[in-house]
Design a protein around this motif. Structure first.
Motif, PDB file in Angstrom:
ATOM      1  N   ASP A 385     -31.772  -9.746  69.143  1.00 57.86           N
ATOM      2  CA  ASP A 385     -30.575  -9.632  68.314  1.00 57.86           C
ATOM      3  C   ASP A 385     -30.908  -9.493  66.838  1.00 57.86           C
ATOM      4  O   ASP A 385     -30.297  -8.692  66.116  1.00 57.86           O
ATOM      5  N   SER A 386     -31.914 -10.206  66.359  1.00 54.08           N
ATOM      6  CA  SER A 386     -32.218 -10.156  64.938  1.00 54.08           C
ATOM      7  C   SER A 386     -33.611 -10.710  64.678  1.00 54.08           C
ATOM      8  O   SER A 386     -34.249 -11.256  65.574  1.00 54.08           O
ATOM      9  N   VAL A 387     -34.041 -10.546  63.385  1.00 55.33           N
ATOM     10  CA  VAL A 387     -35.311 -11.126  62.919  1.00 55.33           C
ATOM     11  C   VAL A 387     -34.951 -12.111  61.804  1.00 55.33           C
ATOM     12  O   VAL A 387     -34.363 -11.727  60.772  1.00 55.33           O
ATOM     13  N   SER A 388     -35.226 -13.310  62.037  1.00 56.24           N
ATOM     14  CA  SER A 388     -34.836 -14.355  61.079  1.00 56.24           C
ATOM     15  C   SER A 388     -35.443 -14.083  59.706  1.00 56.24           C
ATOM     16  O   SER A 388     -36.638 -13.784  59.591  1.00 56.24           O
ATOM     17  N   GLY A 389     -34.594 -14.165  58.693  1.00 62.62           N
ATOM     18  CA  GLY A 389     -35.023 -14.004  57.307  1.00 62.62           C
ATOM     19  C   GLY A 389     -34.950 -12.568  56.821  1.00 62.62           C
ATOM     20  O   GLY A 389     -35.265 -12.314  55.648  1.00 62.62           O
ATOM     21  N   ALA A 390     -34.518 -11.612  57.721  1.00 63.16           N
ATOM     22  CA  ALA A 390     -34.500 -10.206  57.284  1.00 63.16           C
ATOM     23  C   ALA A 390     -33.204  -9.500  57.633  1.00 63.16           C
ATOM     24  O   ALA A 390     -32.980  -8.350  57.220  1.00 63.16           O
ATOM     25  N   ASP A 391     -32.342 -10.161  58.367  1.00 66.12           N
ATOM     26  CA  ASP A 391     -31.139  -9.480  58.820  1.00 66.12           C
ATOM     27  C   ASP A 391     -30.154  -9.246  57.673  1.00 66.12           C
ATOM     28  O   ASP A 391     -29.341  -8.308  57.726  1.00 66.12           O
ATOM     29  N   HIS A 392     -30.203 -10.025  56.603  1.00 62.70           N
ATOM     30  CA  HIS A 392     -29.222  -9.912  55.543  1.00 62.70           C
ATOM     31  C   HIS A 392     -29.563  -8.833  54.528  1.00 62.70           C
ATOM     32  O   HIS A 392     -28.806  -8.548  53.614  1.00 62.70           O
ATOM     33  N   LEU A 393     -30.692  -8.159  54.652  1.00 61.26           N
ATOM     34  CA  LEU A 393     -31.126  -7.157  53.677  1.00 61.26           C
ATOM     35  C   LEU A 393     -30.478  -5.790  53.971  1.00 61.26           C
ATOM     36  O   LEU A 393     -30.008  -5.522  55.075  1.00 61.26           O
ATOM     37  N   ASN A 394     -30.483  -4.938  52.901  1.00 57.73           N
ATOM     38  CA  ASN A 394     -29.864  -3.615  53.021  1.00 57.73           C
ATOM     39  C   ASN A 394     -30.907  -2.604  53.528  1.00 57.73           C
ATOM     40  O   ASN A 394     -31.531  -1.865  52.764  1.00 57.73           O
ATOM     41  N   TRP A 395     -31.105  -2.561  54.867  1.00 62.10           N
ATOM     42  CA  TRP A 395     -32.096  -1.658  55.489  1.00 62.10           C
ATOM     43  C   TRP A 395     -31.628  -0.199  55.451  1.00 62.10           C
ATOM     44  O   TRP A 395     -32.464   0.719  55.404  1.00 62.10           O
ATOM     45  N   GLN A 396     -30.359   0.027  55.389  1.00 59.49           N
ATOM     46  CA  GLN A 396     -29.863   1.411  55.322  1.00 59.49           C
ATOM     47  C   GLN A 396     -30.230   2.054  53.993  1.00 59.49           C
ATOM     48  O   GLN A 396     -30.614   3.237  53.920  1.00 59.49           O
ATOM     49  N   LEU A 398     -32.829   1.167  52.113  1.00 61.15           N
ATOM     50  CA  LEU A 398     -34.277   1.403  52.114  1.00 61.15           C
ATOM     51  C   LEU A 398     -34.621   2.687  52.872  1.00 61.15           C
ATOM     52  O   LEU A 398     -35.469   3.487  52.422  1.00 61.15           O
ATOM     53  N   ALA A 399     -33.960   2.890  54.015  1.00 65.31           N
ATOM     54  CA  ALA A 399     -34.246   4.095  54.819  1.00 65.31           C
ATOM     55  C   ALA A 399     -33.840   5.348  54.057  1.00 65.31           C
ATOM     56  O   ALA A 399     -34.549   6.376  54.092  1.00 65.31           O
ATOM     57  N   ALA A 400     -32.719   5.259  53.323  1.00 66.39           N
ATOM     58  CA  ALA A 400     -32.281   6.443  52.575  1.00 66.39           C
ATOM     59  C   ALA A 400     -33.264   6.772  51.481  1.00 66.39           C
ATOM     60  O   ALA A 400     -33.508   7.952  51.147  1.00 66.39           O
ATOM     61  N   CYS A 401     -33.876   5.747  50.872  1.00 56.68           N
ATOM     62  CA  CYS A 401     -34.841   5.995  49.821  1.00 56.68           C
ATOM     63  C   CYS A 401     -36.162   6.527  50.354  1.00 56.68           C
ATOM     64  O   CYS A 401     -36.771   7.406  49.746  1.00 56.68           O
ATOM     65  N   PRO A 459     -44.943  -3.259  51.282  1.00 59.27           N
ATOM     66  CA  PRO A 459     -45.193  -1.971  51.957  1.00 59.27           C
ATOM     67  C   PRO A 459     -44.366  -0.829  51.370  1.00 59.27           C
ATOM     68  O   PRO A 459     -44.698   0.344  51.591  1.00 59.27           O
ATOM     69  N   TRP A 460     -43.306  -1.190  50.565  1.00 62.62           N
ATOM     70  CA  TRP A 460     -42.462  -0.130  49.987  1.00 62.62           C
ATOM     71  C   TRP A 460     -42.401  -0.316  48.465  1.00 62.62           C
ATOM     72  O   TRP A 460     -41.395  -0.814  47.915  1.00 62.62           O
ATOM     73  N   PRO A 461     -43.468  -0.018  47.782  1.00 58.08           N
ATOM     74  CA  PRO A 461     -43.522  -0.349  46.352  1.00 58.08           C
ATOM     75  C   PRO A 461     -42.454   0.360  45.532  1.00 58.08           C
ATOM     76  O   PRO A 461     -42.013  -0.185  44.499  1.00 58.08           O
ATOM     77  N   HIS A 462     -42.026   1.527  45.906  1.00 53.86           N
ATOM     78  CA  HIS A 462     -41.060   2.267  45.107  1.00 53.86           C
ATOM     79  C   HIS A 462     -39.620   1.992  45.541  1.00 53.86           C
ATOM     80  O   HIS A 462     -38.714   2.023  44.721  1.00 53.86           O
ATOM     81  N   CYS A 463     -39.407   1.775  46.850  1.00 54.20           N
ATOM     82  CA  CYS A 463     -38.031   1.643  47.360  1.00 54.20           C
ATOM     83  C   CYS A 463     -37.723   0.231  47.825  1.00 54.20           C
ATOM     84  O   CYS A 463     -36.593  -0.047  48.281  1.00 54.20           O
ATOM     85  N   GLY A 464     -38.674  -0.691  47.715  1.00 55.06           N
ATOM     86  CA  GLY A 464     -38.441  -2.050  48.232  1.00 55.06           C
ATOM     87  C   GLY A 464     -37.297  -2.764  47.548  1.00 55.06           C
ATOM     88  O   GLY A 464     -36.586  -3.564  48.156  1.00 55.06           O
ATOM     89  N   ALA A 465     -37.046  -2.465  46.258  1.00 58.16           N
ATOM     90  CA  ALA A 465     -35.975  -3.121  45.535  1.00 58.16           C
ATOM     91  C   ALA A 465     -34.621  -2.780  46.092  1.00 58.16           C
ATOM     92  O   ALA A 465     -33.634  -3.498  45.880  1.00 58.16           O
ATOM     93  N   ARG A 466     -34.528  -1.707  46.880  1.00 60.33           N
ATOM     94  CA  ARG A 466     -33.232  -1.299  47.456  1.00 60.33           C
ATOM     95  C   ARG A 466     -32.732  -2.294  48.516  1.00 60.33           C
ATOM     96  O   ARG A 466     -31.551  -2.313  48.833  1.00 60.33           O
ATOM     97  N   LEU A 467     -33.654  -3.082  49.047  1.00 61.60           N
ATOM     98  CA  LEU A 467     -33.268  -4.026  50.077  1.00 61.60           C
ATOM     99  C   LEU A 467     -32.264  -5.037  49.531  1.00 61.60           C
ATOM    100  O   LEU A 467     -31.427  -5.570  50.264  1.00 61.60           O
ATOM    101  N   ARG A 468     -32.333  -5.306  48.257  1.00 62.21           N
ATOM    102  CA  ARG A 468     -31.463  -6.324  47.692  1.00 62.21           C
ATOM    103  C   ARG A 468     -30.355  -5.654  46.858  1.00 62.21           C
ATOM    104  O   ARG A 468     -29.628  -6.324  46.157  1.00 62.21           O
ATOM    105  N   GLY A 469     -30.231  -4.380  46.890  1.00 57.60           N
ATOM    106  CA  GLY A 469     -29.244  -3.714  46.089  1.00 57.60           C
ATOM    107  C   GLY A 469     -27.855  -3.745  46.687  1.00 57.60           C
ATOM    108  O   GLY A 469     -27.619  -4.162  47.804  1.00 57.60           O
TER     109      GLY A 469
END
Length: 469
Positions: A385-396, A398-401, A459-469
């Protein structure tokens, strides 16, 4: 009148004195007791020559019929002769004198001539019958003529007698069984097989002619202007021969807008066209097969053909084989072996006939490469169902970036792929199989969450900040 010591005999019935008659020696004077056929006028002083094929030393050769006739004639002659002796006296002297006179009496000429005359008459009759059965015949066997004598009654007997054997294809004139007469002519002509090819049609015929010209006349073949495979004067032996005859025919040729009619004995349409002064070039052809036999009255059209070839290549789709894989999450498909389409090459013939373009015609189609089947593994493992500690991030975001939101994206170097641009080594360390870009978007997001838990946004030095955007 004759005298005797016993008395006198008067042929007119008068009697004389018994002892006064004068006795003359036998054979002197005129014997009045002989019958008329023994008179001196009938005597032959020289012996008769022997008959042909018969000698005096072989009297037993006279046939019984002639001998019987001779005996009957002698008996009639003795019966007709008058009795020359008086009755026999008691003392027997008259009997002894009569026997003595008979022994001294010369043989009658009639007795000598009669047997010979009868035999001559008998032999003459037999010779006449013999000559009547003999026939003079003129016999011609296959052109060789000779004269012969025969006793055959008809033509069949004559041929058997001369050992002339005839078959079903031989000619005999007059026909076998016809009665023969002296002076007749009998002709035998042997049949000869001819393997005749007349205007392209082969057949075997028989002829009694001795030459090719005679055979053509006999078979009714019109040879004027015809082609013959051998000379007309060629002789035909008993074994026969092979003969090719092509009669003269009228053929009309239409080419280049002109019409020409020729008379020819050509063996093929191509030869007839050449005789008409027309030449075929390149792909040119005719309305009938060029190697066929030209028929009388046939019209042949020459087709001027130009053309080219076009080659088309098309892919042959490959098939996909899907197999279940319990190590993969549900909804995840991994290409275990990529497929490869096949290749088919098709050649079309483009023609222009007498200036008119024709519809393309399929000339050849071949498979250059067979397609290779693609193998895909389909996941059956239940997804967490989920991965604890990562489900609340904006993965969409990150993928777009990273990939523009495309699950199958691959960077220009081919090192990174998928939504989150995994390299293959990292992907495998997270439990993934195959290539990341071949996995489903859900599985890629799940593996990205696990990577975040381990390493954060590094692992995503350029787009990692998008996870919290």
């Amino acid at each position: 009148m004759s005298k005797s010591s016993y008395g006198t005999y008067d042929p007119y019935g008068h009697e004389a004195s018994v002892h006064t008659a004068e006795t003359l020696p036998y054979g002197l004077g005129k014997d009045t007791y002989r019958p008329a056929y023994e008179a001196e006028a009938y005597f032959v002083t020289e012996p008769m020559p022997p008959l042909p094929r018969q000698t005096a030393a072989a009297p037993e050769t006279v046939i019984p019929e002639a001998e019987t006739v001779i005996m009957e004639a002698e008996a009639e002659a003795e019966a007709a002769a008058p009795e020359a002796e008086p009755p026999v006296e008691a003392d027997g002297r008259a009997v002894r004198r009569r026997r003595a006179r008979d022994s001294d009496r010369p043989e009658s000429p009639m007795r000598r001539l009669l047997p010979q005359a009868l035999v001559v008459a008998f032999l003459a009759g037999g010779t006449t019958a013999f000559v009547a059965e003999d026939k003079a015949i003129e016999l011609s066997v296959d052109g060789r003529q000779r004269s012969l004598h025969t006793f055959a009654d008809d033509v069949s007997e004559l041929l058997a007698e001369e050992d002339v054997r005839v078959g079903a294809h031989d000619m005999v004139a007059p026909t076998p069984g016809t009665a023969l007469a002296s002076g007749d002519e009998v002709a035998v002509r042997y049949g000869r097989p001819v393997r005749l090819t007349l205007d392209g049609r082969r057949q075997e015929v028989w002829t009694t002619a001795h030459t090719v010209e005679g055979a053509l006349d006999e078979l009714g073949v019109r040879a004027e202007g015809a082609y013959l495979s051998t000379s007309r004067s060629q002789r035909i032996g008993r074994a026969g021969l092979a003969l090719d005859v092509r009669t003269e025919r009228a053929v009309t040729v239409m080419a280049d807008g002109r019409t020409r009619t020729i008379r020819t004995n050509a063996a093929t349409v191509r030869e007839a066209i050449e005789e008409a002064g027309i030449t075929l070039h390149g792909q040119d052809t005719t309305s009938v097969p060029p190697d066929s036999f030209p028929r009388d009255g046939q019209t042949v059209t020459v087709l001027r053909v130009t053309g080219s070839r076009e080659v088309h290549e098309e892919q042959i789709p490959f098939r996909v084989q899907r197999t279940e894989d319990p190590s993969l999450f549900k909804g995840t498909e991994v290409v275990a072996r990529p497929g490869q389409p096949g290749l088919r090459r098709t050649t079309y013939l483009l023609r222009t006939v007498n200036g008119v373009r024709q519809k393309p015609r399929l000339e050849r189609s071949e498979v250059v490469r067979l397609p290779r089947q693609q193998v895909v593994r389909v996941g059956t493992k239940p997804r967490p169902d989920s991965v604890s500690g990562a489900d609340h991030l904006n993965w969409q975001a990150l993928a777009a970036c990273e990939s523009g939101g495309r699950p199958h994206a691959v960077d220009p170097s081919g090192t990174y792929g998928g939504l989150y641009q995994f390299d293959t080594r990292t992907w495998h360390s997270l439990g993934g199989t195959g290539r990341p870009q071949d996995a489903s978007a859900e599985e890629q997001t799940y593996r990205a969450k696990k990577l975040y838990v381990r390493r954060g946004t590094s692992p995503w030095p350029h787009c990692g900040a998008r996870l919290r955007g």
